[in-house]
Enzyme design. Sequence first.
Site, short mmCIF file in Angstrom:
data_model
loop_
_atom_site.label_atom_id
_atom_site.label_comp_id
_atom_site.label_asym_id
_atom_site.label_seq_id
_atom_site.Cartn_x
_atom_site.Cartn_y
_atom_site.Cartn_z
N ASP A 108 0.90 -1.14 -0.13
CA ASP A 108 -0.10 0.08 0.00
C ASP A 108 0.91 1.25 -0.04
OD1 ASP A 108 -2.50 -1.42 0.15
OD2 ASP A 108 -2.46 -1.60 2.43
N ASP A 114 -7.04 -0.98 -4.58
CA ASP A 114 -7.84 -0.59 -3.78
C ASP A 114 -9.05 0.18 -4.44
OD1 ASP A 114 -6.98 -2.21 -1.54
OD2 ASP A 114 -5.78 -0.65 -0.92
#
Length: 176
Positions: free
Chosen positions: A125, A143
């Site tokens: 991330d 995401d």
Amino acid sequence: MKFKGTNRTIIILLVAILNVALDQLSKAFVRGHISPYQHYSYLNEHFNILRVENTGAFLSLGDGLMQPFRFILLTLIPALALLGTLIYVLIKHNLTSRLAIGIVCCIGGGIGNLYDRIVYGSVTDFMHIRFGALQTGVFNVADVSIMVGFGLILLDAFLNRNEGKKEEVIAEEQSE
């Protein structure tokens, strides 16, 4: 507009592949150029690049699970769900294009994160957004694909609900 036949299958697979490719390219860049927890701020610190390796699921949920529960809940079940959902979208021809593309964006994002979990043991991330007290968790392109997909799914449900109401009103007016 509805896509049909082979064109529909090709478009569905291309959207999924494009989502996975964009996700994996962005993560490869981040892994190659940014050290874990290295931080860059942009737009007056509203948009941040910060590499984090997430060994859990959304917001690190399941991070502390013991094996084999971790594998079952974070890898096996999601893999089966993604495969089943892809098969569903491919064989269910009465889905609107908007709904099919929304579902496929979710699938592509899920595959991107699942690939990371299998190959690297964690999901990379790297984006964070903050506006005053409002802020996101650290997230990635997969995401974003998932959120865009859910947005299209919700939009499709809203528009189809309104179309259903219009049809009911027309039917009522014709029966009067």
